[in-house]
Design a protein around this motif. Structure first.
Motif, PDB file in Angstrom:
ATOM      1  N   VAL A 117      -1.975  16.332  -4.665  1.00 23.69           N
ATOM      2  CA  VAL A 117      -2.052  15.148  -3.812  1.00 23.69           C
ATOM      3  C   VAL A 117      -0.674  14.496  -3.665  1.00 23.69           C
ATOM      4  O   VAL A 117       0.144  14.526  -4.590  1.00 23.69           O
ATOM      5  CB  VAL A 117      -3.064  14.098  -4.345  1.00 23.69           C
ATOM      6  CG1 VAL A 117      -4.473  14.624  -4.279  1.00 23.69           C
ATOM      7  CG2 VAL A 117      -2.719  13.671  -5.765  1.00 23.69           C
ATOM      8  N   TYR A 118      -0.453  13.940  -2.505  1.00 20.96           N
ATOM      9  CA  TYR A 118       0.730  13.119  -2.238  1.00 20.96           C
ATOM     10  C   TYR A 118       0.237  11.953  -1.390  1.00 20.96           C
ATOM     11  O   TYR A 118      -0.467  12.157  -0.388  1.00 20.96           O
ATOM     12  CB  TYR A 118       1.798  13.914  -1.479  1.00 20.96           C
ATOM     13  CG  TYR A 118       3.090  13.151  -1.265  1.00 20.96           C
ATOM     14  CD1 TYR A 118       4.160  13.289  -2.134  1.00 20.96           C
ATOM     15  CD2 TYR A 118       3.222  12.248  -0.199  1.00 20.96           C
ATOM     16  CE1 TYR A 118       5.337  12.577  -1.957  1.00 20.96           C
ATOM     17  CE2 TYR A 118       4.392  11.530  -0.015  1.00 20.96           C
ATOM     18  CZ  TYR A 118       5.443  11.697  -0.894  1.00 20.96           C
ATOM     19  OH  TYR A 118       6.601  10.971  -0.712  1.00 20.96           O
ATOM     20  N   GLY A 119       0.582  10.729  -1.792  1.00 21.37           N
ATOM     21  CA  GLY A 119       0.056   9.562  -1.094  1.00 21.37           C
ATOM     22  C   GLY A 119       1.120   8.613  -0.624  1.00 21.37           C
ATOM     23  O   GLY A 119       2.232   8.594  -1.149  1.00 21.37           O
ATOM     24  N   GLU A 120       0.772   7.834   0.370  1.00 25.36           N
ATOM     25  CA  GLU A 120       1.602   6.691   0.722  1.00 25.36           C
ATOM     26  C   GLU A 120       1.551   5.693  -0.430  1.00 25.36           C
ATOM     27  O   GLU A 120       0.628   5.697  -1.242  1.00 25.36           O
ATOM     28  CB  GLU A 120       1.111   6.047   2.028  1.00 25.36           C
ATOM     29  CG  GLU A 120       1.943   6.393   3.247  1.00 25.36           C
ATOM     30  CD  GLU A 120       3.396   5.951   3.117  1.00 25.36           C
ATOM     31  OE1 GLU A 120       3.674   4.895   2.522  1.00 25.36           O
ATOM     32  OE2 GLU A 120       4.269   6.679   3.596  1.00 25.36           O
ATOM     33  N   LYS A 121       2.566   4.824  -0.474  1.00 24.78           N
ATOM     34  CA  LYS A 121       2.587   3.815  -1.531  1.00 24.78           C
ATOM     35  C   LYS A 121       1.551   2.730  -1.203  1.00 24.78           C
ATOM     36  O   LYS A 121       1.249   2.495  -0.036  1.00 24.78           O
ATOM     37  CB  LYS A 121       4.000   3.224  -1.683  1.00 24.78           C
ATOM     38  CG  LYS A 121       4.619   2.655  -0.399  1.00 24.78           C
ATOM     39  CD  LYS A 121       4.211   1.223  -0.091  1.00 24.78           C
ATOM     40  CE  LYS A 121       4.822   0.669   1.124  1.00 24.78           C
ATOM     41  NZ  LYS A 121       4.294  -0.655   1.509  1.00 24.78           N
ATOM     42  N   PHE A 179      -3.809  -8.597   6.178  1.00 24.03           N
ATOM     43  CA  PHE A 179      -3.774  -7.934   4.873  1.00 24.03           C
ATOM     44  C   PHE A 179      -2.492  -8.213   4.104  1.00 24.03           C
ATOM     45  O   PHE A 179      -2.459  -8.093   2.882  1.00 24.03           O
ATOM     46  CB  PHE A 179      -3.972  -6.422   5.039  1.00 24.03           C
ATOM     47  CG  PHE A 179      -2.872  -5.699   5.759  1.00 24.03           C
ATOM     48  CD1 PHE A 179      -1.865  -5.058   5.062  1.00 24.03           C
ATOM     49  CD2 PHE A 179      -2.849  -5.664   7.143  1.00 24.03           C
ATOM     50  CE1 PHE A 179      -0.858  -4.388   5.730  1.00 24.03           C
ATOM     51  CE2 PHE A 179      -1.849  -4.984   7.815  1.00 24.03           C
ATOM     52  CZ  PHE A 179      -0.846  -4.355   7.114  1.00 24.03           C
ATOM     53  N   TYR A 180      -1.416  -8.612   4.802  1.00 24.67           N
ATOM     54  CA  TYR A 180      -0.179  -8.951   4.091  1.00 24.67           C
ATOM     55  C   TYR A 180      -0.345 -10.205   3.232  1.00 24.67           C
ATOM     56  O   TYR A 180       0.439 -10.416   2.301  1.00 24.67           O
ATOM     57  CB  TYR A 180       0.953  -9.201   5.085  1.00 24.67           C
ATOM     58  CG  TYR A 180       1.458  -7.969   5.783  1.00 24.67           C
ATOM     59  CD1 TYR A 180       2.143  -6.983   5.086  1.00 24.67           C
ATOM     60  CD2 TYR A 180       1.265  -7.787   7.146  1.00 24.67           C
ATOM     61  CE1 TYR A 180       2.624  -5.845   5.730  1.00 24.67           C
ATOM     62  CE2 TYR A 180       1.746  -6.661   7.803  1.00 24.67           C
ATOM     63  CZ  TYR A 180       2.422  -5.698   7.085  1.00 24.67           C
ATOM     64  OH  TYR A 180       2.891  -4.581   7.722  1.00 24.67           O
ATOM     65  N   ASP A 197       4.069  -5.249  -1.073  1.00 22.46           N
ATOM     66  CA  ASP A 197       4.288  -4.592   0.211  1.00 22.46           C
ATOM     67  C   ASP A 197       5.597  -3.818   0.224  1.00 22.46           C
ATOM     68  O   ASP A 197       5.621  -2.617   0.537  1.00 22.46           O
ATOM     69  CB  ASP A 197       4.280  -5.632   1.340  1.00 22.46           C
ATOM     70  CG  ASP A 197       4.601  -5.015   2.692  1.00 22.46           C
ATOM     71  OD1 ASP A 197       4.060  -3.935   2.991  1.00 22.46           O
ATOM     72  OD2 ASP A 197       5.386  -5.613   3.450  1.00 22.46           O
ATOM     73  N   MET A 198       6.699  -4.465  -0.117  1.00 20.17           N
ATOM     74  CA  MET A 198       8.027  -3.850  -0.010  1.00 20.17           C
ATOM     75  C   MET A 198       8.622  -3.459  -1.361  1.00 20.17           C
ATOM     76  O   MET A 198       9.561  -2.672  -1.421  1.00 20.17           O
ATOM     77  CB  MET A 198       8.983  -4.802   0.707  1.00 20.17           C
ATOM     78  CG  MET A 198       8.613  -5.060   2.161  1.00 20.17           C
ATOM     79  SD  MET A 198       8.559  -3.563   3.168  1.00 20.17           S
ATOM     80  CE  MET A 198      10.278  -3.055   3.108  1.00 20.17           C
ATOM     81  N   GLY A 199       8.066  -3.998  -2.430  1.00 23.13           N
ATOM     82  CA  GLY A 199       8.605  -3.717  -3.748  1.00 23.13           C
ATOM     83  C   GLY A 199       8.679  -2.252  -4.136  1.00 23.13           C
ATOM     84  O   GLY A 199       9.623  -1.852  -4.829  1.00 23.13           O
TER      85      GLY A 199
END
Length: 380
Positions: free
Chosen positions: A92-96, A167-168, A178-180
């Motif tokens: 598996v490979y996922g978005e953060k 959602f932000y 979100d950006m961390g």
């Protein structure tokens, strides 16, 4: 690298376009199937990419020709989909982020270890020439012994441009979560793992007003901390300061700065794969732009999967699950510290990922430093 890695994608939202653009250039990846809860979206992707089938989620997980599942679902589904894929015997490979919480992320890593499959996770921006050239400058001693770093992300709020920004501003969102992942993963790549953190945070406005799209003028609630600061203590002794804000307007600071005993580095935006790295050496009177010297050239989202495909058996991918887990624990702990007022020890650790030599994966040509991966693929 042997045969291309056969990949199936679950989740066909906006981010998929960036992955598809990379896959078309990467011989190491063979996209064979896509799935989405909205089957029409999967069909649209399949029609745009030769040789790709549109399937249901269950069909994709059961497909014999899918070796790795790329998980592009919403963050709340990252953990459950990863566990289903692992249960089906897939890498598996996922978005953060890796999962919504560290507890859920630990289930993913434990399941993968039991199943003997690999886990990778965005951001793979750390593999590009920007962060890797900075990493090489540090490793080559250009700034002397690293002392500290700052990581700065400032925006007055995504509601100014995003038509559906809700959602932000709900649990799981906010500037840090979100950006961390981009900033913390970059800091660990540059300076090594974190052993403790202390944080502070503020919640400056109870509501936000959507500034564009069909909901323009609509007021939405803010249920998260919209401004977060934190100090990360690295195992090396270096101290990193995070400044993540959905409240402040603008910053003139470099996205990341690293300071050492003999110089300072200005590091480009870790949300991008490239960018100038600048050095101010002790005794100099001006910043010097360093030549690109490391990282995957002309890279984009999905290069972490190609890197995973070339990872030596038994090794951790550079954009791997252990790094993603460590970054998630660091961020959770900064937020917990902000509310408890206490320093929090980080239970996990991770080996500083191996550096990426200067290499052009799309052409399969090494530009210096040897091959990108290990001697043999962990994927057979």
């Amino acid at each position: 690298m042997g045969e291309p890695l056969k990949v199936g994608i679950i989740g066909c939202g906006a981010i998929i376009a960036q992955y598809l653009a990379s896959f078309r250039r990467l011989d190491a990846i063979d996209l064979v199937a896509v799935a989405d809860l909205d089957f029409a979206r999967a069909q649209a992707v399949a029609e745009s990419y030769d040789g790709v089938r549109a399937l249901s989620v269950d069909e994709l997980l059961a497909a014999d020709d899918v070796e790795l599942v790329l998980n592009l679902t919403i963050p709340a589904a990252h953990g459950p989909i990863a566990l289903q894929a692992i249960g089906a015997g897939k890498h598996v490979y996922g978005e953060k982020p890796l999962a919504a919480t560290t507890a859920e992320a630990r289930l993913v890593l434990d399941a993968a270890r039991e199943a003997g499959v690999m886990v990778g996770c965005a951001p793979d921006t750390v593999l590009g020439t920007g962060i890797q050239t900075a990493r090489k400058a540090i490793d080559d001693g250009l700034i002397g012994a690293p002392i500290s770093a700052t990581a700065t992300m400032v925006t007055p709020g995504h509601e100014r441009w995003h038509p559906n920004p809700d959602f932000y501003y709900q649990p799981g969102g906010g500037p840090l979560l979100d950006m961390g992942p981009y900033y913390v993963s970059a800091l660990v790549t540059l300076l090594g793992p974190v052993v403790s953190v202390v944080g502070a945070a503020s919640h400056t406005r109870p509501t936000r007003v959507i500034g564009s799209g069909p909901r323009e003028g609509e007021e939405i609630p803010v249920d998260i901390d919209s401004h977060v600061t934190g100090v990360l203590v690295h195992a090396s002794g270096a101290l990193s300061t995070l400044f993540m804000s959905f409240d402040a307007v603008k910053s003139k600071s470099a996205n990341i700065e690293v300071h050492g005993s003999h110089g300072s580095l200005a590091v480009p935006d870790p949300n991008h794969f490239d960018g100038d790295v600048q050095l101010f050496a002790l005794g100099s009177d001006a910043w010097e732009t360093l030549p690109v010297s490391a990282g995957y050239l002309d890279s984009g989202r999905g290069y972490g999967i190609a890197d995973l495909a070339s990872t030596a058996a038994g090794s951790e991918p550079r954009a791997g699950g252990q790094l993603a887990y460590h970054a998630l624990e660091v961020m959770e702990s900064v937020l917990a510290s902000a509310h408890s007022g206490s320093t929090i020890a980080i239970a996990s650790t991770v080996a500083r990922p191996e550096p990426v030599p200067l290499v052009a994966l799309a052409g399969g040509v090494s530009v210096g430093g040897g091959p990108a991966g290990g001697a043999g693929s962990a994927l057979g």
